[in-house]
Design an enzyme around this catalytic site. Sequence first.
Site, PDB file in Angstrom:
ATOM      1  N   HIS A 103    -106.143  73.413 -32.848  1.00  0.00           N
ATOM      2  CA  HIS A 103    -106.541  72.889 -34.067  1.00  0.00           C
ATOM      3  C   HIS A 103    -106.795  71.380 -33.946  1.00  0.00           C
ATOM      4  CE1 HIS A 103    -103.955  76.091 -35.461  1.00  0.00           C
ATOM      5  NE2 HIS A 103    -104.499  76.458 -36.259  1.00  0.00           N
ATOM      6  N   GLU A 234    -111.119  84.809 -38.893  1.00  0.00           N
ATOM      7  CA  GLU A 234    -109.736  85.470 -38.546  1.00  0.00           C
ATOM      8  C   GLU A 234    -109.166  86.002 -39.689  1.00  0.00           C
ATOM      9  OE1 GLU A 234    -107.285  83.564 -35.766  1.00  0.00           O
ATOM     10  OE2 GLU A 234    -105.357  84.219 -36.822  1.00  0.00           O
ATOM     11  N   GLU A 270    -106.171  89.257 -34.571  1.00  0.00           N
ATOM     12  CA  GLU A 270    -105.134  89.225 -34.119  1.00  0.00           C
ATOM     13  C   GLU A 270    -104.129  90.402 -34.645  1.00  0.00           C
ATOM     14  OE1 GLU A 270    -102.897  85.240 -35.114  1.00  0.00           O
ATOM     15  OE2 GLU A 270    -101.134  86.716 -35.579  1.00  0.00           O
ATOM     16  N   HIS A 273    -101.712  90.123 -37.448  1.00  0.00           N
ATOM     17  CA  HIS A 273    -102.015  90.393 -38.761  1.00  0.00           C
ATOM     18  C   HIS A 273    -102.721  91.717 -39.065  1.00  0.00           C
ATOM     19  CE1 HIS A 273    -103.294  85.595 -38.411  1.00  0.00           C
ATOM     20  NE2 HIS A 273    -101.988  85.957 -38.364  1.00  0.00           N
ATOM     21  N   ASP A 298    -106.585  87.590 -30.756  1.00  0.00           N
ATOM     22  CA  ASP A 298    -105.480  86.595 -30.732  1.00  0.00           C
ATOM     23  C   ASP A 298    -104.316  87.458 -30.207  1.00  0.00           C
ATOM     24  OD1 ASP A 298    -106.734  84.143 -31.220  1.00  0.00           O
ATOM     25  OD2 ASP A 298    -105.305  83.849 -32.990  1.00  0.00           O
ATOM     26  N   ASP A 309     -95.117  87.182 -40.315  1.00  0.00           N
ATOM     27  CA  ASP A 309     -95.963  86.993 -39.002  1.00  0.00           C
ATOM     28  C   ASP A 309     -94.917  86.438 -38.088  1.00  0.00           C
ATOM     29  OD1 ASP A 309     -98.351  86.810 -37.450  1.00  0.00           O
ATOM     30  OD2 ASP A 309     -99.017  84.611 -38.418  1.00  0.00           O
ATOM     31  N   ASP A 311     -95.338  86.181 -34.453  1.00  0.00           N
ATOM     32  CA  ASP A 311     -96.227  85.715 -33.388  1.00  0.00           C
ATOM     33  C   ASP A 311     -95.344  85.698 -32.176  1.00  0.00           C
ATOM     34  OD1 ASP A 311     -98.500  85.012 -34.889  1.00  0.00           O
ATOM     35  OD2 ASP A 311     -98.039  82.950 -34.960  1.00  0.00           O
ATOM     36  N   ASP A 341    -101.882  83.773 -29.236  1.00  0.00           N
ATOM     37  CA  ASP A 341    -101.550  83.149 -30.447  1.00  0.00           C
ATOM     38  C   ASP A 341    -100.017  83.415 -30.733  1.00  0.00           C
ATOM     39  OD1 ASP A 341    -100.965  81.765 -32.968  1.00  0.00           O
ATOM     40  OD2 ASP A 341    -102.588  82.858 -33.877  1.00  0.00           O
TER      41      ASP A 341
END
Lengths: 438, 438, 438, 438
Positions: A103, A234, A270, A273, A298, A309, A311, A341
């Site tokens: 980012h 996304e 992802e 998600h 991702d 989430d 991750d 991710d």
Amino acid sequence: RESEFFPGIGPVEYKPSAEPSETLVFRHYNAQQEVLGRTMEEWLRFSVCYWHSFRGTGSDPFGGPTIKRPWDDGTDSLDNAKRRLRAAFEFFTKLGIKYWTFHDRDLAPEGKTLAETNANLDEVVELAAELMNKTGVKLLWATCNLFVHPRYMHGAATSCDAHVTMYAAAQVKKGLEVARRLGAENFVFWGGREGYHSLINTDVRAELDHLAAFYKMVIAYKEKIGFKGQLLIEPKAKEPTRHQYDYDAQTVMAFLHQYGLNAHFKLNIEPNHTTLAGHPYEHDVIFSSAYGMLGSIDANTGSPDLGWDTDQFPMDVRSCTMVMKAVLEQDGIAPGGLNFDAKVRRESTDLKDLFIAHAAAMDTFARGLKNAASMISDGVFAKSINARYVSWKSGVGSRIARGEATLEECEKVVMEHGDPRPESGHQEHFEAMLNHYI
Amino acid sequence: RESEFFPGIGPVEYKPSAEPSETLVFRHYNAQQEVLGRTMEEWLRFSVCYWHSFRGTGSDPFGGPTIKRPWDDGTDSLDNAKRRLRAAFEFFTKLGIKYWTFHDRDLAPEGKTLAETNANLDEVVELAAELMNKTGVKLLWATCNLFVHPRYMHGAATSCDAHVTMYAAAQVKKGLEVARRLGAENFVFWGGREGYHSLINTDVRAELDHLAAFYKMVIAYKEKIGFKGQLLIEPKAKEPTRHQYDYDAQTVMAFLHQYGLNAHFKLNIEPNHTTLAGHPYEHDVIFSSAYGMLGSIDANTGSPDLGWDTDQFPMDVRSCTMVMKAVLEQDGIAPGGLNFDAKVRRESTDLKDLFIAHAAAMDTFARGLKNAASMISDGVFAKSINARYVSWKSGVGSRIARGEATLEECEKVVMEHGDPRPESGHQEHFEAMLNHYI
Amino acid sequence: RESEFFPGIGPVEYKPSAEPSETLVFRHYNAQQEVLGRTMEEWLRFSVCYWHSFRGTGSDPFGGPTIKRPWDDGTDSLDNAKRRLRAAFEFFTKLGIKYWTFHDRDLAPEGKTLAETNANLDEVVELAAELMNKTGVKLLWATCNLFVHPRYMHGAATSCDAHVTMYAAAQVKKGLEVARRLGAENFVFWGGREGYHSLINTDVRAELDHLAAFYKMVIAYKEKIGFKGQLLIEPKAKEPTRHQYDYDAQTVMAFLHQYGLNAHFKLNIEPNHTTLAGHPYEHDVIFSSAYGMLGSIDANTGSPDLGWDTDQFPMDVRSCTMVMKAVLEQDGIAPGGLNFDAKVRRESTDLKDLFIAHAAAMDTFARGLKNAASMISDGVFAKSINARYVSWKSGVGSRIARGEATLEECEKVVMEHGDPRPESGHQEHFEAMLNHYI
Amino acid sequence: RESEFFPGIGPVEYKPSAEPSETLVFRHYNAQQEVLGRTMEEWLRFSVCYWHSFRGTGSDPFGGPTIKRPWDDGTDSLDNAKRRLRAAFEFFTKLGIKYWTFHDRDLAPEGKTLAETNANLDEVVELAAELMNKTGVKLLWATCNLFVHPRYMHGAATSCDAHVTMYAAAQVKKGLEVARRLGAENFVFWGGREGYHSLINTDVRAELDHLAAFYKMVIAYKEKIGFKGQLLIEPKAKEPTRHQYDYDAQTVMAFLHQYGLNAHFKLNIEPNHTTLAGHPYEHDVIFSSAYGMLGSIDANTGSPDLGWDTDQFPMDVRSCTMVMKAVLEQDGIAPGGLNFDAKVRRESTDLKDLFIAHAAAMDTFARGLKNAASMISDGVFAKSINARYVSWKSGVGSRIARGEATLEECEKVVMEHGDPRPESGHQEHFEAMLNHYI
């Protein structure tokens, strides 16, 4: 001369015979090994994400930072930002990964004004360009962080305050310029704050109209500056919002069609998600691929018993096999890739945990790739699937499929030939075959 | 002379002063009472569903039938089917509901062949026409049951066996004819078996293509026979399939756009399905309405802690207020309605439970209607919402909304005017205002 | 001479080199192969459940029966019941499984009175005894079906109607007698209807008191007749009730302690129930084992994205490895076993699907057993765990653990030695090690 | 003279006729109004929690702080801590709430050593004592924050590192002293980090043994210093851990029994935690109350479609009615209370939002109290419930309930009297009655 940030670690080597407790190796991932005509590296296109792996601190809603890195002095200085970036490139290189993602706000601190912020960003971007050039590591995608800053608390492109949307627009303009400067192969939008918390203070139709208008400005500017990367959206179901407008793959596709934007975007899926949206792990990968809309992945996972989430690094061989089967079937994921991710657990505080996590996930995907390749070469799945659908390949079945049949014609067949005879779907047989490959 | 099926019960009366334990009355629903220029009856367009209320037996995956009706002899005879229908019309009339809904197979037994099945259906449909004519009760919608019979175990329009799809086509052909015969105001498709259990034995793209082809045959035949009812698709996330292709409102809208079908369909939203898809109760009502796609509502509820469809009667005043607010804001739900796709609990075995359940749900929606009407008349919500979005009505905000602005222009505003100042969203204030109306 | 029910199938053979599409074999399960000092058969103690595999029809809440067996004439006759039982024993034998399980009502039809029902049961039980004797197949456990019949709609031991509870008591009395007659090694209670749908018409404390009183009658009678099997309670969170009183392992343990029943019961853990309660797959196995309460396992799985009990065959190697690790660590599951409380999908309509499903699940557990055995033999997990907890083995740590320390003593240590230094938990390292074994 | 922190706001007044948009009032809560023989204030015992309302910043896992208070200079100074406390007491007073709650670390900053931390705490506690004395506001409960600091990342009492547990012990020792100093009526344990993230690196039995040992030290010290407050454990299912050992009310009760601790603790039930554990909103309140274990309530709510703790203000009248019905039925919640463990949304950034949120929640509970009181006074629910269970009050039913019956005796009744006749549970009738009161 620049110091080493990970002394005594790496480069990670391919060592299939490693001991059980030896985890800082690859047992399966062998970058140059050929699988179905390409190297593992070409199929897998792994990427390290900068935010989790170089900006993550281990804080969570109930706890403070646990992860302290030796190169990070905790300040918002540009020096610190640059040192961090050098550490990251050492990490990429020692791990043997050829892509990274970020980012805008991961790279450089915000200044007092947008102009100052942009200047900060430019300074770090120039170092990134230099390090990329030196190491050969490429930018899989860039994105703008339109969710952390308080100004975005009501959304960015979908804020109730048009001034906020203008700020987001200005930020994305710069983001696209940076992406072009660094040769990003894609540009991602994740609308973390584009959604609602409460339906009683929200005008959802207006907000979605504004989102579409925003994307049209983006497309215009992308074309104007000649940025060639693929635009990606996304999906995520919820968190931090109660409902995110980009709920899942199909919701995003609905949006793109409703506003005539579908030719300009693909999806960055992802799996964590996907499961939060209530689907099986590989669902959105398969559904977006089915419509030619799978742009990038991702690569991560959640815990299916949790509603947020997490991750985590993807470690489940079966899931990775299913994902790689879809990737092989659409002939690869380029210009997208498999972006990790994923973050080390907040209790995994050692530097080597960061290596182990990535290496183990790369190994898991390498197993997935090899498994999927065998499934495809052996052809037993394709053969079985074709047999199930054979009735659609000829006669009235094929006429229906081609749009040539009518209800009357179908009725006539039934009146003449009677009821169909149900055939077993043999799901357990398919599952047993799959287990053979895992 | 025909006997009475519900001796000693009804008609249900409006009695606002009823005692707490007196539940076989309306305290709030007063059919002819005017609200915002129409009668309650015109706004609410309640409908009784035939399957739960006249075919339901109380069986569940772990238990047998508990509900035995005095008119039902347990056989599959046409006589039984007709007696049941007469009982239903007595029920509709005593309850004071003006619409009903059914699946083809609810009405009449299947025969040995499709021809025999169709003949059975015709015979009962003629009685239905007669009873409708006599009582003035109308058909909100008809639908075909394409999920109970074993032939549909792999799907109907999306079966792997084209012969099954042809059977479904023949069945829908007849269903449309019946709908036209009875003046159905809508025709619903709920794809209970259109989905997958396992991605490893399924070709999802082929199945979705077949579904679109099927709908095109439907549209052609509908136009050919001049059936004027609105076609509706009812989304559901899962159950009985692991994933149903019509997951939620946005997924169906994506499908309709992907195949160019959006002009021909609207949605029939069932809130119990909305919550199973992971959304708030009123979400799909509001989102489909936002795109002009809300066609009808299956008025029911689930228990938010359960992962399956419980089809309970809607009893929550706040939820019904939110739904009716959306209905009022789109100026009514006609030609759709509020169909009670709800069943008495399997432990609610008395005849009067069936009356009480409907009356209490009608009362709950009547409260919802009155609450929503007050919210709209008072204008405090509209005023507060407008204030939140005022920046989009002029200046660069309005230029973005109209598609006239550029990223550069937005950047210029930010460079000149600086950062936006976040304003409170006042969610708790909105919630407190809402509670005032409930 | 008795006919063969599964002509051309079985016995299932151990054939590690089978082709990918050859699924009617064992690739891993080799009954007599030794693992950590016992045979696979001794560790795994597989059992076929009679209800799913011989009474299941494939019906679901939205669909009718799809599975028709050639030996089943669809009647409730005793002849049919006996033929079905003979088919089952052929299946057990050909599959090579040494245990079975049943509900009383699976075996024989209910009669007009309890006496008649008991007589029917006795007749089929005698055949079962004969077939068990002939084949060597043993009864892992019996249970009473206290949930299907409408009389149990409000619960059995927890019904609001004491007469219903008396009926359940009478049924369990007979069930215990049958269990003794057939040498059942355990006796299971699954309280499918013991729970609530609505808290507003339920007295939960009274119902739980009645449940405890019921179990005390059971214990008394068990001892009176000298039945030696282990009593087991099987937790489930919900479905068919909204809340089942035996929600999960800890809830059952709370109940047993609250009523002083803990010495008389162990738990029968079903992972599909564990995940429905919101826990990871192996959670309840591990937690009940930790307190010496793991009595038996209903080996199955659900789909983590679904909110109901799908009772699928367990096919995930990682999950089965975790379960078998817990079983090995408590030195086996006897007198319990691994009962396949799993059903072929309703679309898996062929006889051979029943064999394939069991064989593939047995293979998956055999892989789990071998993996877990390697993990234990290699000792790398135990060593790593011990290192993490080493501070509890000496000094003040061991004093706390032994109940000898005080808050003051702890404070003194901190005042003297300062703050602890957090150590990494290395979760990804552990996950990578686990993947090595899978 | 001290400045005013909330100029122009409050005190909040009782104004039943307020306009819809006027939300900074009480429409229902009238502190001195009598309900069933006590004042509203006595029944409701509201408490403001210090952490959300005076330490909350609006940050979430995807966003930074949004809430800035004028009195807070953002430093960790003691001056800032004291100013904040003065603001809080102004808030309590203007709101008209008589209790507050806090974690030790909410009050004062940590120092470099535990000794310094304790000294900081003491200094602010003295001011608290002074403000409490001056305003009459009392301390409902205190608790120790054993989850934010990185040292607790693996747990506090259940850490793998005994040194960490000693630190937690030292912290709780001080916490108990502070609680005694301020006359806390209860002392709460919420084990936010007591649980696991991964079963493969965790010894769950050892950790639970350590937790019990820890509580035994707490009890000893509590008695030694003569602290009279009630000890409370607050269950939560998960978050931040994957599984928290105190999953729900029953799990905590299992733990207390397993370790013989049940006489020393009651439960602090938070409905948002109850729903995260998969239960209906009021479930844990009712179940803990049924066993005399309901000690206090953290009055808040979540969104049922979200899988994490949102800690919203309770605004649903039906839910609050059910909770207050349970409280009335156990004759009040004292010495516990209704603690608003709730935070204004991060978008609700105005000072007045804090008032509105509390006032609206107080009003909602006041409506719940009045509704529940009417339900109880009217007696229609009690009468209907008694009728359902009447068969347990005499004959064999009462013998079973008293533990005097046997299976044989039950069988005899059934053999003589035959099958029970199922009676309707009338759930919809109960729901309609409930709606009458709401």
